[in-house]
Design a protein around this motif. Sequence first.
Motif, PDB file in Angstrom:
ATOM      1  N   PHE A   1      -4.247  10.822  -3.158  1.00  0.00           N
ATOM      2  CA  PHE A   1      -5.020   9.597  -2.982  1.00  0.00           C
ATOM      3  C   PHE A   1      -6.021   9.715  -1.844  1.00  0.00           C
ATOM      4  O   PHE A   1      -7.186   9.327  -1.975  1.00  0.00           O
ATOM      5  CB  PHE A   1      -4.061   8.431  -2.740  1.00  0.00           C
TER       6      PHE A   1
ATOM      7  N   THR B   1     -12.640   4.237  -3.854  1.00  0.00           N
ATOM      8  CA  THR B   1     -11.346   4.184  -4.539  1.00  0.00           C
ATOM      9  C   THR B   1     -10.272   3.506  -3.695  1.00  0.00           C
ATOM     10  O   THR B   1      -9.115   3.429  -4.123  1.00  0.00           O
ATOM     11  CB  THR B   1     -10.859   5.605  -4.895  1.00  0.00           C
TER      12      THR B   1
ATOM     13  N   ARG C   1      -4.494   2.277  -7.185  1.00  0.00           N
ATOM     14  CA  ARG C   1      -5.349   3.284  -7.842  1.00  0.00           C
ATOM     15  C   ARG C   1      -5.838   2.824  -9.216  1.00  0.00           C
ATOM     16  O   ARG C   1      -6.965   3.148  -9.612  1.00  0.00           O
ATOM     17  CB  ARG C   1      -4.588   4.601  -7.968  1.00  0.00           C
TER      18      ARG C   1
END
Length: 415
Positions: A101, A226, A297
Amino acid sequence: MNLLEKNLLKLGPLGQHAHYAHGYFTYPKLEGELGNHMFFNGKQKLVWSLNNYLGLANCPEVRKADEEGARQYGLAYPMGARMMTGNTILHEMLEEKLSSFVDKEDTFLLNYGYQGMLSIIDSILDRNDVVVYDSESHACIIDGLRLHIGKRFVYKHNDIQDFEKQLIRAQKLIDVTKGGILVITEGVFGMRGDTGKLKEICAFKKRYDFTLLVDDAHGIGVMGATGAGTGEAQGIQDDIDLYFATFAKSFAAIGAFVSGKKEIIQYLKYNMRSQIYAKALPMPLVFGLHQRLSLIREKPELRSKLWDITLQLQKGLTEAGLEIGNTQSPVTPVYLEGSIDQATALVRDLRESHDIFCSLVVYPVVPKGMIILRLIPTADHTKEEVDRTVEVFREIKQNLTSGKYDTQVGHNSLA
Protein backbone atom coordinates in the motif's frame (compact mmCIF):
# COMPACT_ATOMS: atom_id res chain seq x y z
CA MET A 1 9.32 17.40 50.02
CA ASN A 2 7.60 14.10 49.29
CA LEU A 3 7.62 13.50 45.53
CA LEU A 4 3.89 12.81 45.30
CA GLU A 5 3.04 15.85 47.44
CA LYS A 6 5.22 18.04 45.20
CA ASN A 7 3.43 16.92 42.06
CA LEU A 8 0.01 17.37 43.68
CA LEU A 9 0.91 20.97 44.44
CA LYS A 10 2.19 21.66 40.93
CA LEU A 11 -0.66 19.94 39.05
CA GLY A 12 0.93 20.88 35.71
CA PRO A 13 -0.03 23.30 32.93
CA LEU A 14 -3.19 21.37 32.05
CA GLY A 15 -3.99 19.94 35.46
CA GLN A 16 -4.29 23.41 36.99
CA HIS A 17 -7.60 23.77 35.15
CA ALA A 18 -8.99 20.40 36.25
CA HIS A 19 -11.10 21.84 39.10
CA TYR A 20 -13.48 23.43 36.59
CA ALA A 21 -12.67 21.65 33.32
CA HIS A 22 -12.80 17.95 34.23
CA GLY A 23 -15.75 16.15 32.73
CA TYR A 24 -16.73 19.01 30.44
CA PHE A 25 -13.78 20.67 28.72
CA THR A 26 -11.35 17.88 29.55
CA TYR A 27 -12.23 14.19 29.82
CA PRO A 28 -15.73 14.71 28.36
CA LYS A 29 -17.84 11.61 27.80
CA LEU A 30 -19.28 11.17 24.31
CA GLU A 31 -21.79 8.33 24.31
CA GLY A 32 -23.83 6.35 21.82
CA GLU A 33 -22.93 4.98 18.41
CA LEU A 34 -19.63 6.33 17.09
CA GLY A 35 -20.32 8.90 14.40
CA ASN A 36 -21.11 12.49 13.63
CA HIS A 37 -24.07 12.45 16.05
CA MET A 38 -23.38 11.37 19.64
CA PHE A 39 -24.67 12.18 23.10
CA PHE A 40 -22.96 14.54 25.53
CA ASN A 41 -24.50 15.23 28.95
CA GLY A 42 -27.65 13.49 27.81
CA LYS A 43 -28.23 15.58 24.67
CA GLN A 44 -27.40 14.71 21.08
CA LYS A 45 -24.62 16.79 19.51
CA LEU A 46 -23.21 17.22 16.04
CA VAL A 47 -19.65 15.99 16.57
CA TRP A 48 -16.60 17.42 14.79
CA SER A 49 -13.94 15.99 17.08
CA LEU A 50 -13.40 12.36 16.03
CA ASN A 51 -10.46 11.36 13.81
CA ASN A 52 -12.76 9.00 11.96
CA TYR A 53 -11.78 10.47 8.59
CA LEU A 54 -13.23 7.83 6.28
CA GLY A 55 -16.18 6.89 8.48
CA LEU A 56 -14.89 3.36 9.07
CA ALA A 57 -15.59 3.33 12.81
CA ASN A 58 -19.16 2.17 12.37
CA CYS A 59 -18.94 0.83 8.82
CA PRO A 60 -20.99 -2.42 8.65
CA GLU A 61 -18.18 -4.35 6.93
CA VAL A 62 -15.74 -3.24 9.62
CA ARG A 63 -18.06 -4.05 12.49
CA LYS A 64 -18.69 -7.49 11.00
CA ALA A 65 -14.95 -8.15 10.64
CA ASP A 66 -14.29 -7.03 14.23
CA GLU A 67 -17.03 -9.33 15.51
CA GLU A 68 -15.77 -12.26 13.43
CA GLY A 69 -12.20 -11.72 14.62
CA ALA A 70 -13.31 -11.72 18.24
CA ARG A 71 -15.50 -14.79 17.69
CA GLN A 72 -12.72 -16.79 16.03
CA TYR A 73 -9.78 -15.83 18.21
CA GLY A 74 -10.91 -14.05 21.37
CA LEU A 75 -9.04 -11.06 22.80
CA ALA A 76 -6.16 -13.07 24.30
CA TYR A 77 -4.80 -14.52 21.06
CA PRO A 78 -1.86 -14.39 20.40
CA MET A 79 -0.21 -14.73 23.80
CA GLY A 80 3.21 -13.15 24.05
CA ALA A 81 5.47 -10.78 22.15
CA ARG A 82 5.97 -11.26 18.40
CA MET A 83 9.56 -12.42 18.86
CA MET A 84 8.58 -15.21 21.25
CA THR A 85 5.07 -16.66 20.90
CA GLY A 86 3.00 -13.80 19.48
CA ASN A 87 3.72 -14.03 15.77
CA THR A 88 0.99 -15.19 13.36
CA ILE A 89 0.38 -15.53 9.66
CA LEU A 90 -2.28 -12.79 9.85
CA HIS A 91 0.21 -10.35 11.38
CA GLU A 92 2.73 -11.04 8.62
CA MET A 93 0.09 -10.88 5.88
CA LEU A 94 -1.05 -7.47 7.12
CA GLU A 95 2.55 -6.27 7.05
CA GLU A 96 2.88 -7.44 3.44
CA LYS A 97 -0.33 -5.65 2.43
CA LEU A 98 0.76 -2.44 4.15
CA SER A 99 4.15 -2.57 2.42
CA SER A 100 2.40 -2.81 -0.92
CA PHE A 101 0.00 0.00 0.00
CA VAL A 102 2.70 2.51 0.95
CA ASP A 103 5.16 1.24 -1.68
CA LYS A 104 7.90 0.11 0.69
CA GLU A 105 9.92 -3.11 0.84
CA ASP A 106 8.91 -4.19 4.33
CA THR A 107 6.74 -3.24 7.31
CA PHE A 108 6.68 -3.86 11.05
CA LEU A 109 3.41 -3.72 13.00
CA LEU A 110 3.53 -1.70 16.23
CA ASN A 111 1.23 -1.94 19.24
CA TYR A 112 0.62 1.80 19.64
CA GLY A 113 1.55 4.88 17.66
CA TYR A 114 2.86 6.93 20.58
CA GLN A 115 4.86 4.06 22.02
CA GLY A 116 6.07 3.04 18.57
CA MET A 117 7.50 6.43 17.65
CA LEU A 118 9.39 6.67 20.96
CA SER A 119 10.85 3.24 20.42
CA ILE A 120 11.89 3.85 16.80
CA ILE A 121 13.83 6.97 17.80
CA ASP A 122 15.38 5.22 20.80
CA SER A 123 16.47 2.16 18.82
CA ILE A 124 18.20 3.83 15.85
CA LEU A 125 20.20 6.55 17.64
CA ASP A 126 23.31 6.54 19.79
CA ARG A 127 25.25 9.34 21.48
CA ASN A 128 27.19 10.17 18.31
CA ASP A 129 24.08 10.80 16.19
CA VAL A 130 22.31 14.13 15.69
CA VAL A 131 18.60 14.79 15.17
CA VAL A 132 17.09 17.67 13.19
CA TYR A 133 13.35 18.04 13.71
CA ASP A 134 10.40 20.37 13.10
CA SER A 135 9.43 22.63 16.01
CA GLU A 136 5.78 21.55 15.84
CA SER A 137 6.47 17.83 15.96
CA HIS A 138 3.98 15.72 17.88
CA ALA A 139 4.51 14.99 21.57
CA CYS A 140 5.49 11.37 20.81
CA ILE A 141 8.43 12.65 18.76
CA ILE A 142 9.47 15.11 21.46
CA ASP A 143 9.31 12.41 24.12
CA GLY A 144 11.31 10.08 21.90
CA LEU A 145 13.97 12.74 21.55
CA ARG A 146 14.16 13.07 25.33
CA LEU A 147 15.53 9.53 25.32
CA HIS A 148 18.33 10.55 22.95
CA ILE A 149 21.57 11.33 24.77
CA GLY A 150 23.17 12.96 21.73
CA LYS A 151 22.59 16.38 20.19
CA ARG A 152 19.36 17.56 18.59
CA PHE A 153 18.57 20.71 16.64
CA VAL A 154 15.07 22.06 16.09
CA TYR A 155 14.11 24.13 13.04
CA LYS A 156 11.27 26.64 12.79
CA HIS A 157 8.06 25.04 11.62
CA ASN A 158 8.23 24.28 7.88
CA ASP A 159 11.01 26.87 7.49
CA ILE A 160 13.31 25.32 4.88
CA GLN A 161 15.95 28.02 5.24
CA ASP A 162 16.19 27.33 8.97
CA PHE A 163 16.07 23.59 8.26
CA GLU A 164 19.24 23.86 6.16
CA LYS A 165 20.86 25.99 8.85
CA GLN A 166 20.26 23.25 11.43
CA LEU A 167 21.34 20.59 8.94
CA ILE A 168 24.66 22.39 8.49
CA ARG A 169 25.12 22.47 12.28
CA ALA A 170 24.37 18.76 12.44
CA GLN A 171 26.79 17.96 9.62
CA LYS A 172 29.63 19.82 11.34
CA LEU A 173 28.98 17.86 14.50
CA ILE A 174 28.91 14.40 12.93
CA ASP A 175 32.10 15.20 11.02
CA VAL A 176 33.63 15.03 14.50
CA THR A 177 31.54 12.33 16.17
CA LYS A 178 31.36 10.12 13.04
CA GLY A 179 27.67 9.56 13.74
CA GLY A 180 24.65 10.02 11.48
CA ILE A 181 21.82 12.53 11.02
CA LEU A 182 18.15 11.72 11.57
CA VAL A 183 15.61 14.20 10.20
CA ILE A 184 12.09 13.98 11.62
CA THR A 185 8.97 15.74 10.42
CA GLU A 186 5.28 15.02 9.96
CA GLY A 187 3.25 14.40 6.85
CA VAL A 188 0.22 16.26 8.19
CA PHE A 189 0.53 18.33 11.36
CA GLY A 190 -2.45 17.35 13.48
CA MET A 191 -3.07 20.69 15.16
CA ARG A 192 -2.85 23.14 12.25
CA GLY A 193 -3.54 20.78 9.36
CA ASP A 194 -0.67 21.96 7.16
CA THR A 195 1.61 19.41 5.54
CA GLY A 196 5.33 18.96 6.09
CA LYS A 197 7.56 20.23 3.30
CA LEU A 198 8.71 16.73 2.46
CA LYS A 199 9.64 17.44 -1.14
CA GLU A 200 11.83 20.39 -0.19
CA ILE A 201 13.46 18.40 2.62
CA CYS A 202 14.20 15.45 0.34
CA ALA A 203 15.94 17.79 -2.12
CA PHE A 204 18.72 18.23 0.47
CA LYS A 205 19.52 14.52 0.34
CA LYS A 206 21.73 15.25 -2.66
CA ARG A 207 24.01 17.36 -0.45
CA TYR A 208 23.62 15.80 3.00
CA ASP A 209 23.54 12.15 3.98
CA PHE A 210 20.60 11.97 6.38
CA THR A 211 17.87 9.47 7.22
CA LEU A 212 14.31 10.79 6.93
CA LEU A 213 11.61 9.64 9.37
CA VAL A 214 8.08 10.86 8.59
CA ASP A 215 5.16 10.61 11.02
CA ASP A 216 2.08 10.44 8.77
CA ALA A 217 -0.58 9.60 11.35
CA HIS A 218 -3.03 12.12 9.86
CA GLY A 219 -1.98 11.50 6.26
CA ILE A 220 -2.39 7.75 5.80
CA GLY A 221 -5.66 6.90 4.07
CA VAL A 222 -6.36 10.58 3.40
CA MET A 223 -3.54 12.11 1.38
CA GLY A 224 -2.38 11.06 -2.09
CA ALA A 225 -4.05 9.61 -5.15
CA THR A 226 -4.58 6.21 -3.50
CA GLY A 227 -4.53 7.34 0.14
CA ALA A 228 -0.99 6.06 0.64
CA GLY A 229 -0.09 9.27 2.44
CA THR A 230 1.64 12.61 2.19
CA GLY A 231 4.75 11.16 0.55
CA GLU A 232 2.58 9.88 -2.28
CA ALA A 233 0.81 13.24 -2.49
CA GLN A 234 4.14 15.07 -2.86
CA GLY A 235 5.70 12.49 -5.16
CA ILE A 236 8.62 11.63 -2.88
CA GLN A 237 7.56 8.38 -1.20
CA ASP A 238 10.76 6.65 -2.37
CA ASP A 239 12.88 9.26 -0.54
CA ILE A 240 11.27 8.58 2.84
CA ASP A 241 13.54 6.14 4.66
CA LEU A 242 11.17 5.38 7.52
CA TYR A 243 7.46 5.86 6.90
CA PHE A 244 5.45 5.74 10.12
CA ALA A 245 1.66 5.86 10.47
CA THR A 246 -0.99 4.87 12.97
CA PHE A 247 -4.30 3.05 12.74
CA ALA A 248 -5.95 5.50 15.15
CA LYS A 249 -7.18 7.97 12.51
CA SER A 250 -8.43 6.91 9.09
CA PHE A 251 -8.31 3.19 10.00
CA ALA A 252 -10.48 3.79 13.10
CA ALA A 253 -8.56 1.25 15.17
CA ILE A 254 -5.51 0.96 17.45
CA GLY A 255 -1.88 0.33 16.60
CA ALA A 256 0.66 1.57 14.10
CA PHE A 257 3.28 0.49 11.59
CA VAL A 258 6.64 1.54 10.23
CA SER A 259 7.79 0.80 6.67
CA GLY A 260 11.10 1.02 4.85
CA LYS A 261 13.84 -1.05 3.29
CA LYS A 262 14.03 -4.68 4.40
CA GLU A 263 17.35 -4.21 6.18
CA ILE A 264 16.19 -1.34 8.38
CA ILE A 265 12.87 -3.02 9.21
CA GLN A 266 14.75 -6.20 10.15
CA TYR A 267 16.95 -4.09 12.41
CA LEU A 268 13.88 -2.55 14.09
CA LYS A 269 12.31 -5.96 14.63
CA TYR A 270 15.31 -7.02 16.69
CA ASN A 271 15.97 -3.73 18.48
CA MET A 272 12.66 -1.97 19.28
CA ARG A 273 12.30 -2.66 22.98
CA SER A 274 8.63 -1.64 23.00
CA GLN A 275 7.86 -4.55 20.67
CA ILE A 276 10.38 -7.12 21.91
CA TYR A 277 9.06 -6.84 25.47
CA ALA A 278 5.35 -6.24 24.80
CA LYS A 279 2.46 -8.49 23.83
CA ALA A 280 1.59 -8.53 20.13
CA LEU A 281 -1.45 -6.75 18.70
CA PRO A 282 -4.52 -8.87 19.57
CA MET A 283 -5.81 -10.98 16.72
CA PRO A 284 -9.28 -9.37 16.49
CA LEU A 285 -7.57 -6.02 15.81
CA VAL A 286 -5.32 -7.54 13.15
CA PHE A 287 -8.26 -9.39 11.60
CA GLY A 288 -10.27 -6.16 11.47
CA LEU A 289 -7.35 -4.17 10.05
CA HIS A 290 -7.25 -6.45 7.02
CA GLN A 291 -10.84 -5.40 6.26
CA ARG A 292 -10.13 -1.74 6.92
CA LEU A 293 -7.15 -1.70 4.56
CA SER A 294 -9.19 -3.42 1.86
CA LEU A 295 -11.92 -0.77 2.13
CA ILE A 296 -9.40 2.07 1.98
CA ARG A 297 -7.86 0.59 -1.18
CA GLU A 298 -11.07 -0.54 -2.87
CA LYS A 299 -13.40 2.35 -2.02
CA PRO A 300 -11.80 5.62 -3.16
CA GLU A 301 -15.26 7.16 -2.95
CA LEU A 302 -14.83 7.32 0.85
CA ARG A 303 -11.80 9.56 0.40
CA SER A 304 -13.59 11.61 -2.28
CA LYS A 305 -16.55 12.18 0.05
CA LEU A 306 -14.20 13.23 2.85
CA TRP A 307 -12.51 15.79 0.62
CA ASP A 308 -15.85 17.12 -0.69
CA ILE A 309 -16.99 17.75 2.89
CA THR A 310 -13.59 19.15 3.87
CA LEU A 311 -13.45 21.66 1.04
CA GLN A 312 -17.05 22.75 1.59
CA LEU A 313 -16.40 23.27 5.29
CA GLN A 314 -13.15 25.16 4.82
CA LYS A 315 -14.56 27.32 2.01
CA GLY A 316 -17.66 28.11 4.05
CA LEU A 317 -15.71 29.07 7.16
CA THR A 318 -13.37 31.29 5.15
CA GLU A 319 -16.25 33.04 3.38
CA ALA A 320 -17.88 33.58 6.78
CA GLY A 321 -14.82 35.56 7.85
CA LEU A 322 -13.21 32.91 10.03
CA GLU A 323 -9.47 32.28 10.02
CA ILE A 324 -8.43 28.67 9.32
CA GLY A 325 -4.74 29.21 8.63
CA ASN A 326 -3.01 27.33 5.83
CA THR A 327 -4.42 23.85 6.40
CA GLN A 328 -3.83 21.51 3.46
CA SER A 329 -5.66 18.55 4.93
CA PRO A 330 -9.03 17.68 6.48
CA VAL A 331 -7.78 19.00 9.84
CA THR A 332 -9.62 22.33 10.10
CA PRO A 333 -8.51 24.71 12.87
CA VAL A 334 -10.55 27.86 13.49
CA TYR A 335 -8.36 30.58 15.02
CA LEU A 336 -9.91 33.14 17.37
CA GLU A 337 -8.47 35.63 19.83
CA GLY A 338 -9.54 35.64 23.45
CA SER A 339 -8.88 34.63 27.03
CA ILE A 340 -9.44 31.21 28.55
CA ASP A 341 -12.59 32.58 30.22
CA GLN A 342 -13.92 33.70 26.84
CA ALA A 343 -12.94 30.40 25.24
CA THR A 344 -14.79 28.31 27.82
CA ALA A 345 -17.90 30.52 27.57
CA LEU A 346 -17.79 30.23 23.79
CA VAL A 347 -17.48 26.45 23.82
CA ARG A 348 -20.29 26.14 26.35
CA ASP A 349 -22.45 28.23 24.02
CA LEU A 350 -21.54 25.95 21.11
CA ARG A 351 -22.44 22.82 23.02
CA GLU A 352 -25.49 23.95 24.98
CA SER A 353 -27.14 26.48 22.66
CA HIS A 354 -26.22 24.99 19.28
CA ASP A 355 -25.56 21.30 20.08
CA ILE A 356 -22.20 21.33 18.29
CA PHE A 357 -19.24 19.51 19.83
CA CYS A 358 -15.67 20.25 18.75
CA SER A 359 -12.30 20.31 20.47
CA LEU A 360 -11.02 23.40 22.27
CA VAL A 361 -7.31 24.21 22.31
CA VAL A 362 -5.94 27.01 24.51
CA TYR A 363 -2.76 27.94 26.39
CA PRO A 364 -0.36 26.22 27.12
CA VAL A 365 -0.87 24.17 23.94
CA VAL A 366 -1.04 27.41 21.93
CA PRO A 367 0.19 30.93 22.86
CA LYS A 368 -1.74 33.03 25.37
CA GLY A 369 -4.62 34.92 23.81
CA MET A 370 -5.15 32.35 21.06
CA ILE A 371 -8.15 30.05 20.85
CA ILE A 372 -8.28 27.14 18.43
CA LEU A 373 -11.48 25.24 17.74
CA ARG A 374 -10.37 22.15 15.84
CA LEU A 375 -12.87 20.59 13.46
CA ILE A 376 -12.33 17.14 11.96
CA PRO A 377 -14.61 16.50 8.96
CA THR A 378 -15.35 12.91 8.00
CA ALA A 379 -16.89 11.03 5.10
CA ASP A 380 -20.00 10.60 7.28
CA HIS A 381 -20.76 14.31 7.57
CA THR A 382 -23.35 15.86 5.27
CA LYS A 383 -23.41 19.13 3.38
CA GLU A 384 -26.41 20.22 5.47
CA GLU A 385 -24.36 19.70 8.64
CA VAL A 386 -21.55 21.75 7.14
CA ASP A 387 -23.90 24.64 6.28
CA ARG A 388 -25.37 24.59 9.78
CA THR A 389 -21.93 24.57 11.39
CA VAL A 390 -20.66 27.46 9.26
CA GLU A 391 -23.64 29.62 10.26
CA VAL A 392 -23.16 28.81 13.95
CA PHE A 393 -19.46 29.65 13.75
CA ARG A 394 -20.29 32.94 12.05
CA GLU A 395 -22.56 33.71 15.02
CA ILE A 396 -20.10 32.75 17.75
CA LYS A 397 -17.40 34.89 16.16
CA GLN A 398 -19.77 37.86 16.26
CA ASN A 399 -20.61 37.06 19.88
CA LEU A 400 -16.92 36.95 20.78
CA THR A 401 -16.23 40.25 19.01
CA SER A 402 -19.27 41.96 20.56
CA GLY A 403 -18.23 40.96 24.08
CA LYS A 404 -21.06 38.53 24.78
CA TYR A 405 -18.66 36.03 26.28
CA ASP A 406 -16.98 38.70 28.44
CA THR A 407 -19.95 38.80 30.82
CA GLN A 408 -19.51 35.17 31.84
CA VAL A 409 -16.58 35.63 34.18
CA GLY A 410 -14.87 32.79 36.02
CA HIS A 411 -14.16 29.22 34.97
CA ASN A 412 -16.20 27.59 37.72
CA SER A 413 -19.49 29.03 36.50
CA LEU A 414 -18.93 27.43 33.11
CA ALA A 415 -18.23 23.85 33.99
